[in-house]
Design a protein around this motif. Structure first.
Motif, PDB file in Angstrom:
ATOM      1  N   VAL A  20     -32.922  14.531  21.244  1.00  0.00           N
ATOM      2  CA  VAL A  20     -31.452  14.306  21.984  1.00  0.00           C
ATOM      3  C   VAL A  20     -30.919  13.137  21.125  1.00  0.00           C
ATOM      4  CG1 VAL A  20     -30.582  13.331  24.026  1.00  0.00           C
ATOM      5  CG2 VAL A  20     -32.176  15.171  24.137  1.00  0.00           C
ATOM      6  N   ALA A  21     -31.641  12.098  20.971  1.00  0.00           N
ATOM      7  CA  ALA A  21     -31.112  11.039  20.064  1.00  0.00           C
ATOM      8  C   ALA A  21     -30.398  11.118  18.945  1.00  0.00           C
ATOM      9  CB  ALA A  21     -32.072   9.730  20.104  1.00  0.00           C
ATOM     10  N   ALA A  22     -31.237  12.084  18.300  1.00  0.00           N
ATOM     11  CA  ALA A  22     -30.676  12.372  16.861  1.00  0.00           C
ATOM     12  C   ALA A  22     -29.640  13.463  17.004  1.00  0.00           C
ATOM     13  CB  ALA A  22     -31.838  13.263  16.029  1.00  0.00           C
ATOM     14  N   LEU A  23     -29.680  14.350  18.102  1.00  0.00           N
ATOM     15  CA  LEU A  23     -28.373  15.264  18.127  1.00  0.00           C
ATOM     16  C   LEU A  23     -27.132  14.227  18.621  1.00  0.00           C
ATOM     17  CD1 LEU A  23     -27.348  18.027  18.287  1.00  0.00           C
ATOM     18  CD2 LEU A  23     -27.940  18.051  20.925  1.00  0.00           C
ATOM     19  N   SER A  24     -27.279  13.400  19.402  1.00  0.00           N
ATOM     20  CA  SER A  24     -26.547  12.334  19.584  1.00  0.00           C
ATOM     21  C   SER A  24     -25.807  11.692  18.290  1.00  0.00           C
ATOM     22  CB  SER A  24     -26.635  11.529  20.604  1.00  0.00           C
ATOM     23  OG  SER A  24     -27.154  11.846  21.722  1.00  0.00           O
ATOM     24  N   VAL A  25     -26.759  11.335  17.567  1.00  0.00           N
ATOM     25  CA  VAL A  25     -26.263  10.741  16.200  1.00  0.00           C
ATOM     26  C   VAL A  25     -25.306  11.891  15.381  1.00  0.00           C
ATOM     27  CG1 VAL A  25     -26.920   9.767  14.015  1.00  0.00           C
ATOM     28  CG2 VAL A  25     -28.085   8.877  16.109  1.00  0.00           C
ATOM     29  N   LYS A  35     -16.068  11.084   5.377  1.00  0.00           N
ATOM     30  CA  LYS A  35     -15.515  10.042   4.442  1.00  0.00           C
ATOM     31  C   LYS A  35     -16.345   9.437   3.669  1.00  0.00           C
ATOM     32  CE  LYS A  35     -12.036   9.190   8.393  1.00  0.00           C
ATOM     33  NZ  LYS A  35     -11.294   8.181   9.290  1.00  0.00           N
ATOM     34  N   GLY A  36     -17.037  10.222   2.740  1.00  0.00           N
ATOM     35  CA  GLY A  36     -17.582   9.674   1.416  1.00  0.00           C
ATOM     36  C   GLY A  36     -18.908   9.276   2.072  1.00  0.00           C
ATOM     37  N   GLY A  37     -19.481   9.524   3.130  1.00  0.00           N
ATOM     38  CA  GLY A  37     -20.643   8.997   3.436  1.00  0.00           C
ATOM     39  C   GLY A  37     -21.857  10.095   3.268  1.00  0.00           C
ATOM     40  N   ASP A  38     -21.574  11.559   2.792  1.00  0.00           N
ATOM     41  CA  ASP A  38     -22.479  12.428   2.659  1.00  0.00           C
ATOM     42  C   ASP A  38     -23.311  12.303   1.261  1.00  0.00           C
ATOM     43  OD1 ASP A  38     -22.195  13.896   4.923  1.00  0.00           O
ATOM     44  OD2 ASP A  38     -20.872  15.600   4.030  1.00  0.00           O
ATOM     45  N   ASP A 177     -27.972  10.056   9.285  1.00  0.00           N
ATOM     46  CA  ASP A 177     -28.524   8.712   9.500  1.00  0.00           C
ATOM     47  C   ASP A 177     -27.498   7.797  10.011  1.00  0.00           C
ATOM     48  OD1 ASP A 177     -29.572   6.012   9.099  1.00  0.00           O
ATOM     49  OD2 ASP A 177     -31.468   6.922   9.178  1.00  0.00           O
ATOM     50  N   ALA A 178     -27.396   7.128  11.114  1.00  0.00           N
ATOM     51  CA  ALA A 178     -26.357   6.293  11.487  1.00  0.00           C
ATOM     52  C   ALA A 178     -26.530   4.949  10.470  1.00  0.00           C
ATOM     53  CB  ALA A 178     -26.615   5.674  12.852  1.00  0.00           C
ATOM     54  N   THR A 179     -27.630   4.397  10.036  1.00  0.00           N
ATOM     55  CA  THR A 179     -27.741   3.126   9.259  1.00  0.00           C
ATOM     56  C   THR A 179     -27.252   3.674   7.571  1.00  0.00           C
ATOM     57  OG1 THR A 179     -29.433   2.628  10.514  1.00  0.00           O
ATOM     58  CG2 THR A 179     -29.355   1.480   8.383  1.00  0.00           C
ATOM     59  N   THR A 180     -27.882   4.525   7.242  1.00  0.00           N
ATOM     60  CA  THR A 180     -27.888   4.821   5.733  1.00  0.00           C
ATOM     61  C   THR A 180     -26.436   5.894   5.332  1.00  0.00           C
ATOM     62  OG1 THR A 180     -29.261   6.849   5.724  1.00  0.00           O
ATOM     63  CG2 THR A 180     -30.217   4.467   5.357  1.00  0.00           C
TER      64      THR A 180
END
Length: 208
Positions: A20-25, A35-38, A177-180
């Motif tokens: 659930v946490a991963a899905l929320s992210v 915007k360039g994060g992929d 990944d919210a950090t990277t």
């Protein structure tokens, strides 16, 4: 000696919370756009030589993203896994690439064993001895998988050189990944055979 987890996977409350946490992210990052994060797919798209049906099932195959994943110890992991889809069924947009596709998929990249991985059943005298020596193995789909809005099923991957490893991914889910800001996969990985030797269902783990 490290092994993959000694138990048949079940979707416990703890794992449900992580999912659930991963899905929320994933939902949050999709809402924020792309915007360039992929992760950028590698420049070279290798042929899926071990998948006889990929050419017909995935017309105009193209890599739209790269994902990684590892087990809790980090001693078994996927790295630089290309996500290959049909260009005729994929329409680029503002959201994360995997959220914009529903259809057949294939993957290819690296499976890294940081130590010798042994089927837990073999250590207790049950079944055959499935063993993966430490090393880096190039893996690719041998059977066409399916993806829908980031939910991923890969029926079989096979190594292309060295030890012949067969595995599958169940209940996979791609997320950012919210950090990277890199794409990762959450899912259950099962080693099904090594050099033709069938493995037990215990030779499995949750990757994230």
């Amino acid at each position: 000696m490290e092994t993959l987890k000694l138990k048949k996977l079940s979707f416990s409350a703890r794992l449900f919370t992580r999912a659930v946490a991963a899905l929320s992210v994933m939902i949050f990052m999709a809402a924020c756009g792309n915007k360039g994060g992929d992760s950028a797919p590698p420049n070279t798209l290798l042929g899926i030589t071990n998948c006889a049906t990929c050419a017909t099932s995935i017309p105009s195959a193209t890599a739209i993203d790269v994902f990684s994943a590892k087990n809790a110890t980090g001693l078994a992991q996927f790295a630089n896994m290309q996500l290959i889809v049909s260009a005729t069924m994929f329409t680029p947009g503002a959201s994360s690439a995997y959220n914009l596709y529903t259809g057949p998929v294939a993957v290819q990249g690296q499976f890294i064993a940081g130590t010798t991985l042994v089927d837990p059943a073999a250590t207790y005298g049950y079944g055959n001895s499935c063993t993966i020596p430490a090393g880096t193995y190039v893996m690719q789909s041998s059977t066409v998988g399916q993806m829908s809005l980031g939910m991923l099923q890969l029926p079989e991957l096979i190594s292309t050189t060295g030890v012949v490893i067969r595995m599958r991914v169940d209940q996979g889910m791609l997320y950012k990944d919210a950090t990277t800001q890199q794409t990762r996969m959450y899912g259950s990985v099962y080693i099904t055979s090594v050099n033709g030797v069938p493995c037990s269902s215990s030779f499995s783990d949750v990757f994230n």
